[in-house]
Design an enzyme around this catalytic site. Structure first.
Site, PDB file in Angstrom:
ATOM      1  N   HIS A 120       0.816  -1.227   0.000  1.00 24.89           N
ATOM      2  CA  HIS A 120       0.000   0.000   0.000  1.00 24.89           C
ATOM      3  C   HIS A 120       0.843   1.268   0.000  1.00 24.89           C
ATOM      4  O   HIS A 120       0.363   2.326   0.403  1.00 24.89           O
ATOM      5  CB  HIS A 120      -0.956  -0.013   1.205  1.00 24.89           C
ATOM      6  CG  HIS A 120      -2.039  -1.036   1.100  1.00 24.89           C
ATOM      7  ND1 HIS A 120      -2.657  -1.611   2.190  1.00 24.89           N
ATOM      8  CD2 HIS A 120      -2.629  -1.601   0.002  1.00 24.89           C
ATOM      9  CE1 HIS A 120      -3.574  -2.491   1.780  1.00 24.89           C
ATOM     10  NE2 HIS A 120      -3.569  -2.506   0.463  1.00 24.89           N
ATOM     11  N   ALA A 235       1.767  -9.112  19.001  1.00 24.10           N
ATOM     12  CA  ALA A 235       2.893  -9.469  18.140  1.00 24.10           C
ATOM     13  C   ALA A 235       4.223  -9.115  18.802  1.00 24.10           C
ATOM     14  O   ALA A 235       5.217  -9.835  18.633  1.00 24.10           O
ATOM     15  CB  ALA A 235       2.762  -8.748  16.797  1.00 24.10           C
TER      16      ALA A 235
HETATM   17  P1  NAD Z   1      -6.721  -3.410  10.723  1.00 27.35           P
HETATM   18  O1  NAD Z   1      -6.708  -2.184  11.543  1.00 27.35           O
HETATM   19  O2  NAD Z   1      -7.901  -3.686   9.888  1.00 27.35           O
HETATM   20  O3  NAD Z   1      -6.497  -4.701  11.652  1.00 27.35           O
HETATM   21  C1  NAD Z   1      -5.467  -4.777  12.589  1.00 27.35           C
HETATM   22  C2  NAD Z   1      -5.453  -6.186  13.168  1.00 27.35           C
HETATM   23  O4  NAD Z   1      -4.351  -6.294  14.059  1.00 27.35           O
HETATM   24  C3  NAD Z   1      -6.713  -6.555  13.949  1.00 27.35           C
HETATM   25  O5  NAD Z   1      -7.064  -7.872  13.613  1.00 27.35           O
HETATM   26  C4  NAD Z   1      -6.262  -6.443  15.417  1.00 27.35           C
HETATM   27  O6  NAD Z   1      -6.943  -7.358  16.269  1.00 27.35           O
HETATM   28  C5  NAD Z   1      -4.801  -6.832  15.297  1.00 27.35           C
HETATM   29  N1  NAD Z   1      -3.933  -6.277  16.331  1.00 27.35           N
HETATM   30  C6  NAD Z   1      -4.034  -5.094  16.983  1.00 27.35           C
HETATM   31  N2  NAD Z   1      -3.006  -4.945  17.839  1.00 27.35           N
HETATM   32  C7  NAD Z   1      -2.238  -6.050  17.714  1.00 27.35           C
HETATM   33  C8  NAD Z   1      -1.042  -6.488  18.336  1.00 27.35           C
HETATM   34  N3  NAD Z   1      -0.410  -5.738  19.260  1.00 27.35           N
HETATM   35  N4  NAD Z   1      -0.505  -7.676  17.954  1.00 27.35           N
HETATM   36  C9  NAD Z   1      -1.130  -8.452  17.035  1.00 27.35           C
HETATM   37  N5  NAD Z   1      -2.276  -8.097  16.418  1.00 27.35           N
HETATM   38  C10 NAD Z   1      -2.820  -6.908  16.757  1.00 27.35           C
HETATM   39  O7  NAD Z   1      -5.390  -3.366   9.893  1.00 27.35           O
HETATM   40  P2  NAD Z   1      -5.063  -3.940   8.480  1.00 27.35           P
HETATM   41  O8  NAD Z   1      -5.667  -5.299   8.313  1.00 27.35           O
HETATM   42  O9  NAD Z   1      -3.602  -3.780   8.299  1.00 27.35           O
HETATM   43  O10 NAD Z   1      -5.781  -2.962   7.451  1.00 27.35           O
HETATM   44  C11 NAD Z   1      -5.831  -1.609   7.606  1.00 27.35           C
HETATM   45  C12 NAD Z   1      -5.288  -0.854   6.435  1.00 27.35           C
HETATM   46  O11 NAD Z   1      -4.846   0.390   6.953  1.00 27.35           O
HETATM   47  C13 NAD Z   1      -4.097  -1.488   5.781  1.00 27.35           C
HETATM   48  O12 NAD Z   1      -4.207  -1.275   4.435  1.00 27.35           O
HETATM   49  C14 NAD Z   1      -2.896  -0.731   6.331  1.00 27.35           C
HETATM   50  O13 NAD Z   1      -2.028  -0.388   5.278  1.00 27.35           O
HETATM   51  C15 NAD Z   1      -3.450   0.579   6.803  1.00 27.35           C
HETATM   52  N6  NAD Z   1      -2.859   1.011   8.090  1.00 27.35           N
HETATM   53  C16 NAD Z   1      -1.506   1.079   8.218  1.00 27.35           C
HETATM   54  C17 NAD Z   1      -0.948   1.481   9.422  1.00 27.35           C
HETATM   55  C18 NAD Z   1       0.552   1.521   9.537  1.00 27.35           C
HETATM   56  O14 NAD Z   1       1.235   1.700   8.528  1.00 27.35           O
HETATM   57  N7  NAD Z   1       1.104   1.346  10.734  1.00 27.35           N
HETATM   58  C19 NAD Z   1      -1.758   1.822  10.502  1.00 27.35           C
HETATM   59  C20 NAD Z   1      -3.140   1.746  10.331  1.00 27.35           C
HETATM   60  C21 NAD Z   1      -3.685   1.322   9.114  1.00 27.35           C
END
Ligand code: NAD
Length: 249
Positions: A120, A235
């Site tokens: 992405h 994680a």
């Molecule tokens: P999501 O927010 O839909 O899901 C996050 C998942 O991670 C959930 O299932 C949640 O239960 C789990 N989770 C939360 N904390 C956790 C932990 N400490 N350890 C393990 N699991 C944990 O995220 P997604 O599926 O990546 O989709 C969201 C979209 O938004 C993606 O396209 C992503 O690129 C983007 N996004 C990116 C960032 C980033 O770059 N850090 C942050 C937010 C969203």
């Protein structure tokens, strides 16, 4: 911590010929970057149809920029956590071929992962919608208006990420698809299995008989359908424990 599941996952990784990780926002939550869907996540304050589509950005860039302004601050303050480091160490130990990430935060690279496929894009860069020039986000991060390029009056720049309604970068899509079809183990970390086409990669891996290890806080659409070993929890705790067992033999 479920020791049996960790030992099972470690054995699978040790025996793998080509293991690949697929990460989502959850792997970066412990670095202080909120995920989008959990309670209090960004989508609860910034509905995606108003803030994350390319059409919304083009028609109301300054409003949409508010999200990137806030996320940019989180990204600048974030550092890799032990989960990112463990994935980099698994790669260095020859146990992981690559990380495919949905994240846009650059933290896998900063933790030392060498082969990172950014599905992405990357929010630490800006790209001009008019001339295609890119530059680091930092120069504009403090501003509360969407950044403009000097190439033409009013030329809009956007974060170098994939908005809803935009294509996945072809090279990343091709590389990730090839890895999913050829890996024998996929380690899914911190993703809710809801953003397609990326969410389809584990199903493609499973179709080719890959073993699926999933590390998530909660069960997802993958868990009952294709996951072989479910590591439930954070994680940042589970991946270092897994890495230590894998490296201990
Ligand atoms: P999501 O927010 O839909 O899901 C996050 C998942 O991670 C959930 O299932 C949640 O239960 C789990 N989770 C939360 N904390 C956790 C932990 N400490 N350890 C393990 N699991 C944990 O995220 P997604 O599926 O990546 O989709 C969201 C979209 O938004 C993606 O396209 C992503 O690129 C983007 N996004 C990116 C960032 C980033 O770059 N850090 C942050 C937010 C969203």
């Amino acid at each position: 911590m479920n020791t049996k599941a960790l030992n099972d996952a470690a054995k699978i990784l040790r025996d793998a010929k080509r293991a690949v990780a697929l990460t989502g926002a959850g792997v970066s939550v412990e670095s202080g970057i909120p995920d989008f869907r959990s309670p209090g996540g960004l989508w609860t304050r910034y509905p995606p149809d108003e803030y994350a589509t390319i059409d919304a950005y083009r028609s109301n860039p300054d409003k949409v920029w508010a999200l990137w302004h806030e996320l940019g601050r989180d990204l600048r303050e974030a550092t890799p956590n032990p989960g990112h480091v463990a994935l980099a160490q698994l790669e260095a130990a020859g146990r992981l071929a690559a990380v495919i990430t949905q994240n846009i935060d650059n933290l896998h690279q900063r933790a030392g992962s060498q082969r990172v496929i950014e599905y992405h894009g990357n929010a630490t860069e800006l790209v001009c919608l008019n001339c295609g020039r890119s530059e680091p986000l930092n120069a504009h991060a403090a501003g509360d208006r969407a950044p403009r390029c000097s190439c033409a009056p009013g030329a809009l720049m956007k974060p170098a990420i994939v908005f809803f309604g935009e294509m996945i970068p072809p090279r990343a899509a091709q590389e990730a698809g090839e890895l999913a079809r050829t890996c024998d183990v996929m380690l899914i970390v911190g993703t809710s299995a809801s953003v397609y086409p990326c969410a389809g990669l584990p199903f493609a891996a499973k179709e080719n008989r890959a073993t699926i290890i999933e590390c998530n806080l909660e069960a997802t659409d993958y868990t009952d359908r294709i996951t072989d070993v479910f590591l439930q929890g954070r994680a940042g705790e589970l991946l270092p424990a897994l890495c230590n067992i894998v490296k201990s033999d």
